[in-house]
Scaffold this motif. Structure first.
Motif, PDB file in Angstrom:
ATOM      1  N   PHE A  77       0.888  -1.177   0.000  1.00 51.93           N
ATOM      2  CA  PHE A  77       0.000   0.000   0.000  1.00 51.93           C
ATOM      3  C   PHE A  77       0.910   1.207   0.000  1.00 51.93           C
ATOM      4  N   ASN A  79       3.711   3.596  -3.024  1.00 52.38           N
ATOM      5  CA  ASN A  79       4.464   3.580  -4.272  1.00 52.38           C
ATOM      6  C   ASN A  79       5.891   3.089  -4.051  1.00 52.38           C
ATOM      7  N   GLY A  80       6.591   3.733  -3.128  1.00 46.78           N
ATOM      8  CA  GLY A  80       7.959   3.327  -2.832  1.00 46.78           C
ATOM      9  C   GLY A  80       7.968   1.925  -2.245  1.00 46.78           C
ATOM     10  N   ARG A 242      12.272  10.286  -0.323  1.00 46.20           N
ATOM     11  CA  ARG A 242      12.709   9.451   0.799  1.00 46.20           C
ATOM     12  C   ARG A 242      13.890  10.136   1.476  1.00 46.20           C
ATOM     13  N   HIS A 289       5.714  13.186   6.737  1.00 50.65           N
ATOM     14  CA  HIS A 289       5.433  12.275   5.618  1.00 50.65           C
ATOM     15  C   HIS A 289       3.961  12.366   5.179  1.00 50.65           C
ATOM     16  N   SER A 292       1.401  12.231   0.247  1.00 52.38           N
ATOM     17  CA  SER A 292       0.269  11.617  -0.455  1.00 52.38           C
ATOM     18  C   SER A 292      -0.960  11.534   0.441  1.00 52.38           C
TER      19      SER A 292
HETATM   20  C1  8YV Z   1       2.685   6.422   1.476  1.00 48.03           C
HETATM   21  C2  8YV Z   1       4.786   6.972   0.123  1.00 48.03           C
HETATM   22  O1  8YV Z   1       2.125   7.156   2.505  1.00 48.03           O
HETATM   23  O2  8YV Z   1       3.784   5.765  -1.610  1.00 48.03           O
HETATM   24  C3  8YV Z   1       4.822   6.116  -1.084  1.00 48.03           C
HETATM   25  O3  8YV Z   1       5.926   5.800  -1.533  1.00 48.03           O
HETATM   26  O4  8YV Z   1       5.777   7.349   0.619  1.00 48.03           O
HETATM   27  C4  8YV Z   1       3.492   7.401   0.701  1.00 48.03           C
HETATM   28  O5  8YV Z   1       2.709   7.900  -0.325  1.00 48.03           O
HETATM   29  C5  8YV Z   1       3.363   5.254   2.056  1.00 48.03           C
HETATM   30  O6  8YV Z   1       4.304   4.687   1.240  1.00 48.03           O
HETATM   31  C6  8YV Z   1       2.348   4.206   2.403  1.00 48.03           C
HETATM   32  O7  8YV Z   1       2.912   2.950   2.502  1.00 48.03           O
END
Ligand code: 8YV
Length: 327
Positions: A77, A79-80, A242, A289, A292
């Motif tokens: 859940f 992107n990274g 990051r 953080h 998003s």
């Molecule tokens: C999320 C984020 O909150 O998606 C990513 O890489 O850093 C954020 O958008 C987070 O990863 C949720 O797991």
């Protein structure tokens, strides 16, 4: 009918997402607001067909070595995927997916918020009012710097980097970027973006630098002490990607010595710990953080996770599969 897959979700998600997951899968939810402990995470890995982790779950080789025989998919859940050892997962026959696309615009918006907040001294102004320190307008009070007409250097020209470039162009900035690969000419032309093969050379010439690459072994401390020193003394740095991409201690030293104009940081090297020295600085805006963090985005991330799980369970390649070769 077919047996529903056991899907373990490590964090509380928006209710609509959890409800839909419950309808489709044998879903085990974390009802608390805290992340799983290491033991709970390992238990999830042992018993699930699918694990849905977030950035706060570290799925390294040790955790993966305890995966049960049923675990076939880690549907992140987020992107990274730097929270997951993708190579080891793949070697063990476990697929990894992420949620690209749905958080691009929100993250780019937050990047612009920081890019404006730091040079235009948003926190100083808000604090002055809150502290009753405003005695009236003054021609020389609370002066910041404009971003209009300035040069923005984007590190990592993927989806988010390009979304930032579109916004920054509309704010009157000139767009520069460094990326492993040059982006297609039509994209470059639409953004009037200048490609810098040499990151060092770009850094030395930018007024604002914004980080939009993933954290991989290859980008850890990409902005090293040496590279940070290449930045102009009046340059600003923004990071919504990051924390690990920047040598945070080196950044703090430069900010403390006024060898950089300021920093807008949404991510940190040792989250959720934030180096207390950062909070002491006047020329920074720090966010927890939130790049998003929109309800719309979180729901869409959940929908992406669901599509990835469903597609995989139907025997097809999930749309957002992450391969080690992509990192
Ligand atoms: C999320 C984020 O909150 O998606 C990513 O890489 O850093 C954020 O958008 C987070 O990863 C949720 O797991």
């Amino acid at each position: 009918g077919k047996k529903k897959p056991v899907v373990v979700v490590t964090r509380k998600l928006p209710e609509v997402v959890e409800t839909r997951m419950r309808e489709l899968f044998e879903t085990r939810l974390n009802e608390s607001d805290r992340p799983y402990t290491q033991a709970e995470l390992v238990e999830a890995m042992r018993t699930a067909d699918v694990v849905v982790p977030t950035v706060t779950d570290r799925i390294d080789g040790a955790v993966l070595s305890q995966a049960g025989p049923n675990l076939k998919l880690i549907a992140n859940f987020g992107n990274g995927v730097d929270n997951i050892d993708v190579l080891t997962a793949n070697n063990r026959g476990i697929n990894v997916t992420n949620t690209p696309g749905v958080l691009t615009e929100d993250t780019a918006d937050m990047t612009m918020a920081l890019m404006l907040a730091v040079p235009r001294r948003l926190s100083a102004g808000i604090q002055a009012l809150a502290n009753n320190e405003w005695s009236g307008w003054s021609p020389t009070w609370m002066l910041g710097h404009r971003i209009w007409g300035k040069r923005l250097g984007i590190i990592g020209m993927g989806r988010i980097g390009q979304a930032v470039a579109r916004r920054a162009k509309a704010f009157g900035m000139s767009i520069h970027y460094h990326n492993r690969r040059r982006v297609p000419t039509d994209v470059e032309e639409a953004l009037e973006a200048t490609y810098w093969e040499s990151l060092d050379q770009m850094l030395a010439r930018m007024d604002v630098v914004s980080v939009h690459c993933p954290h991989t072994p290859g980008t850890f401390h990409l902005l090293s002490a040496r590279r940070l020193k290449l930045l102009k003394k009046d340059a600003y740095i923004v990071n919504t990607a990051r924390g690990e991409v920047i040598d945070e201690n080196a950044l703090i030293r430069l900010l403390e010595n006024n060898e950089l104009a300021g920093a807008g940081l949404d991510v940190f090297e040792h989250e959720p710990a934030v180096n207390p020295k950062l909070a002491q600085l006047e020329n920074v805006v720090l966010l927890p953080h939130m790049g998003s963090a929109t309800i719309e985005g979180r729901i869409e991330m959940g929908e992406k996770v669901i599509i990835n799980i469903k597609t995989f369970m139907d025997g097809h390649r999930p749309p957002d599969r992450v391969l080690p070769s992509m990192l």
